[in-house]
Design a protein around this motif. Structure first.
Motif, short mmCIF file in Angstrom:
data_model
loop_
_atom_site.label_atom_id
_atom_site.label_comp_id
_atom_site.label_asym_id
_atom_site.label_seq_id
_atom_site.Cartn_x
_atom_site.Cartn_y
_atom_site.Cartn_z
N ILE A 19 0.83 -1.20 0.00
CA ILE A 19 0.00 0.00 0.00
C ILE A 19 0.87 1.26 0.00
O ILE A 19 2.04 1.22 0.39
CB ILE A 19 -0.98 0.06 1.21
N GLY A 20 0.30 2.35 -0.44
CA GLY A 20 0.96 3.65 -0.39
C GLY A 20 -0.11 4.69 -0.12
O GLY A 20 -1.18 4.63 -0.73
N LEU A 21 0.14 5.58 0.82
CA LEU A 21 -0.92 6.51 1.22
C LEU A 21 -0.52 7.95 0.94
O LEU A 21 0.61 8.36 1.21
CB LEU A 21 -1.22 6.32 2.71
N GLU A 22 -1.45 8.69 0.37
CA GLU A 22 -1.26 10.12 0.15
C GLU A 22 -2.29 10.84 1.01
O GLU A 22 -3.48 10.60 0.84
CB GLU A 22 -1.50 10.46 -1.32
N VAL A 23 -1.82 11.66 1.92
CA VAL A 23 -2.74 12.34 2.82
C VAL A 23 -2.61 13.85 2.64
O VAL A 23 -1.49 14.39 2.66
CB VAL A 23 -2.46 11.96 4.29
N HIS A 24 -3.73 14.50 2.40
CA HIS A 24 -3.75 15.96 2.30
C HIS A 24 -4.25 16.55 3.61
O HIS A 24 -5.27 16.11 4.13
CB HIS A 24 -4.71 16.40 1.19
N ILE A 25 -3.54 17.54 4.09
CA ILE A 25 -3.97 18.23 5.31
C ILE A 25 -4.18 19.71 5.01
O ILE A 25 -3.28 20.37 4.48
CB ILE A 25 -2.91 18.09 6.41
N GLU A 26 -5.36 20.21 5.33
CA GLU A 26 -5.63 21.64 5.18
C GLU A 26 -5.06 22.38 6.38
O GLU A 26 -5.39 22.05 7.52
CB GLU A 26 -7.14 21.90 5.15
N LEU A 27 -4.27 23.39 6.12
CA LEU A 27 -3.68 24.15 7.21
C LEU A 27 -4.65 25.23 7.70
O LEU A 27 -5.44 25.76 6.93
CB LEU A 27 -2.37 24.81 6.75
N ASN A 28 -4.53 25.54 8.98
CA ASN A 28 -5.45 26.54 9.57
C ASN A 28 -4.81 27.93 9.63
O ASN A 28 -4.96 28.63 10.62
CB ASN A 28 -5.89 26.09 10.97
N THR A 29 -4.10 28.28 8.58
CA THR A 29 -3.49 29.62 8.53
C THR A 29 -4.58 30.68 8.42
O THR A 29 -5.69 30.39 7.99
CB THR A 29 -2.58 29.72 7.29
N LYS A 30 -4.24 31.92 8.80
CA LYS A 30 -5.24 32.98 8.76
C LYS A 30 -5.68 33.30 7.34
O LYS A 30 -6.83 33.61 7.09
CB LYS A 30 -4.68 34.25 9.41
N THR A 31 -4.70 33.23 6.43
CA THR A 31 -5.01 33.55 5.03
C THR A 31 -4.60 32.38 4.13
O THR A 31 -4.01 31.42 4.60
CB THR A 31 -4.27 34.81 4.57
N LYS A 32 -4.92 32.51 2.86
CA LYS A 32 -4.66 31.42 1.92
C LYS A 32 -3.18 31.25 1.59
O LYS A 32 -2.34 32.02 2.01
CB LYS A 32 -5.49 31.64 0.66
N MET A 33 -2.90 30.19 0.81
CA MET A 33 -1.51 29.82 0.51
C MET A 33 -0.77 30.93 -0.24
O MET A 33 0.39 31.19 0.02
CB MET A 33 -1.51 28.53 -0.32
N PHE A 34 -1.47 31.55 -1.19
CA PHE A 34 -0.78 32.53 -2.04
C PHE A 34 -1.51 33.86 -2.13
O PHE A 34 -1.22 34.67 -3.00
CB PHE A 34 -0.59 31.96 -3.45
N SER A 35 -2.52 34.07 -1.27
CA SER A 35 -3.24 35.34 -1.35
C SER A 35 -3.62 35.80 0.05
O SER A 35 -3.47 35.06 1.02
CB SER A 35 -4.51 35.20 -2.21
#
Ligand code: ADP
Ligand code: MG
Length: 503
Positions: A19-35
């Motif tokens: 098996i191989g697992l890809e896990v996405h985690i949403e970060l709780n930053t105040k603003t978005k990744m690039f804006s």
């Protein structure tokens, strides 16, 4: 035609699962990744009207330029360190080109050959306490896509839909994707390991405080790759990638299903198609998605609008020094502090409830009471609603509920009704008690009135008790509990009946 499945044990005799697992985690930053658009916490995020959490970058408007979110970089480094990874002295963003109706730029800014973190490993504990080291290939930063809502078809599916709406609020929310190396040797415990791994990653993210990490909110999402190889074979088999299995229970079921499905095909002389697959929670099956080759041509190239991310050695060491205790180590410590047996502790740990129990104890409950609530009633209610117990109530409310039992305001049964109100959002336990009028009737006058009424209906009981048949009181207790809708203290009712018989 129903999909052929091989018996799981038989499949394991013939094949080794990888098996191989890809896990996405949403970060709780105040603003978005690039804006500079807001990225509020779950409750506020989901209450926001569609397309209101936006900046020009998130829509790919001409002339808008991305800026890397410093907080997201710090969170990603911390996560990389917690996964035992090396942190790249310089890492780069890349464009992943694709037609994304829910990502206005038509490419996703991700990382490709220069991820921020690589080569780590994480300790994962199975249900019986066995520790497995899961090798991590990399963890990289990227942005989330928006959300499509399909209308006019069945159950929100694109099939048969007449139109689709797009909400870009989630476009640009910071993500970290953690990718494992192929995991060998788990054998019949591969499904269980997938679940335990996901739980561990969730706990690490929570302990770092970098994400709310609520699976039912999509803060943690998992793609599960599965392949089989015949016993004794060297080469890896062809894998499938089941997308978006978003609960711990589902990832276990999905891996198990794929093992059984692939084994049936391979042993009948067929071959596995390399493809993505969709998980269906209702039927417990996977179905084909899109074919996927290893050389999927996303035309990755270095993102020209962003400089490389080059954290100083000093910054990395500062973040390393601030890492919280690893969840696996914390579990070992808490097990001793709480005085649980192995089984009791595993119950808590396997349910992903260590943090909840810890917080409930901190709010004033005893370890035993905290454990009982989370692994008992709350797990039962959560399973019935297909939710996570942690999403139902706060630990402070659980402690408050227990306090209301301890001080005699509620019986266990009433407490369960109060819990129902708390879960339904009617307020704190005390507020629900007040609003629904659920407290135990402690006024003897009211109890005596109910007893008298019951005795009138069953006049022979009093004589029986007087004649020494004390157990006859049970019928009256039952009648009183019924007329008081369970809101009486049965022990007190019994005392009052016996007093009456002696009078
Ligand atoms: P993709 O771009 O296809 O998603 P990734 O490299 O992001 O590829 O992730 C692939 C995942 O599948 C990794 O976790 C990897 O370890 C795993 N994997 C690769 N080959 C196999 C295989 N033959 N069987 C099972 N898992 C595999
Ligand atoms: Mg991937």
């Amino acid at each position: 035609m129903a999909t052929a499945l091989m018996d799981f044990d038989k499949a394991l005799e013939l094949f080794e699962p990888v098996i191989g697992l890809e896990v996405h985690i949403e970060l709780n930053t105040k603003t978005k990744m690039f804006s500079s658009a807001g990225n509020p916490a779950n409750e506020e995020f989901h209450a926001a009207a569609p397309n209101t959490l936006l900046a020009p970058v998130d829509l790919g408007l001409p002339g808008s330029m991305p800026v890397v979110n410093r907080e997201a970089v710090l969170s990603s480094i911390s996560l990389g360190l917690a996964l035992g990874c090396s942190i790249a002295p310089s890492s780069r963003f890349a464009r992943k080109n694709y037609f994304y109706p829910d990502l206005g730029k038509n490419y996703q800014i991700s990382q490709y050959d220069e991820p921020i973190a690589f080569e780590g490993s994480v300790e994962v504990e199975l249900t019986d306490g066995t520790i497995v080291e899961v090798p991590i290939e990399r963890a990289h930063m990227e942005e989330d896509a928006g959300k499509l809502t399909h209308q006019g078809g069945s159950a929100g599916r694109i099939q048969g839909a007449s139109s689709s709406l797009v909400d870009y609020n989630r476009a640009g929310v910071p993500l970290v994707e953690i990718v494992t190396k192929p995991i060998f040797g788990a054998e019949e415990r591969a499904p269980e390991l997938a679940k335990a791994y996901l739980l561990t990653i969730r706990d690490i993210a929570r302990s770092l405080g970098i994400s709310e990490a609520r699976m039912e909110r999509g803060n943690v999402r998992c793609d599960a790759n599965v392949s089989l190889r015949p016993r004794g074979a060297e080469a890896l088999g062809t894998r499938t990638e089941t997308k978006n299995v978003n609960s711990m229970r589902s990832v276990e079921r999905a891996v198990r299903y794929e093992i059984r499905r692939q084994a049936a095909i391979l042993s009948a002389g067929g071959s596995i198609t390399q493809e993505t697959r969709h998980w269906h929670e209702d039927t417990g099956e996977t179905s084909p998605g899109r074919p996927k080759s290893d050389a999927d041509d996303y035309r990755y190239f270095p993102e020209p609008d962003l400089l490389p991310v080059a954290p100083s050695e000093e910054l990395i060491e500062q973040l390393r020094a601030r890492l919280p205790e690893a969840p696996a180590a914390k579990r070992r410590r808490l097990k001793g502090e709480w005085g649980f047996t192995d089984l009791e502790f595993q119950d808590v740990a396997n349910g992903g409830l260590v943090d909840e129990v810890e917080a409930t104890i901190a709010a004033g409950a005893t370890p035993a009471a905290a454990r009982k609530w989370w692994t008992g009633e709350l797990t039962r209610v959560a399973n019935a609603a297909d939710r996570e117990p942690s999403g139902l109530v706060s630990p402070a409310h659980v402690a408050e509920l227990q306090k209301l039992i301890d001080d005699g305001t509620l019986t266990d049964k009433l407490a369960r009704q109060v819990l129902e109100g708390v879960v339904a959002g009617e307020g704190s336990p005390q507020e629900v008690v007040d609003a629904r009028g659920l407290a135990v009737v402690s006024d003897d006058g009211a109890l005596i009135a109910a007893i008298d009424e019951a005795l009138q209906a069953q006049p022979d009981v009093l004589e029986k008790i007087k004649g020494g048949k004390v157990q006859a009181a049970g019928a009256i207790i039952g009648a009183v509990m019924k007329s008081m809708k369970g809101q009486a203290d049965a022990a007190r009712v019994r005392e009052l009946i016996l007093e009456r018989a002696q009078a």
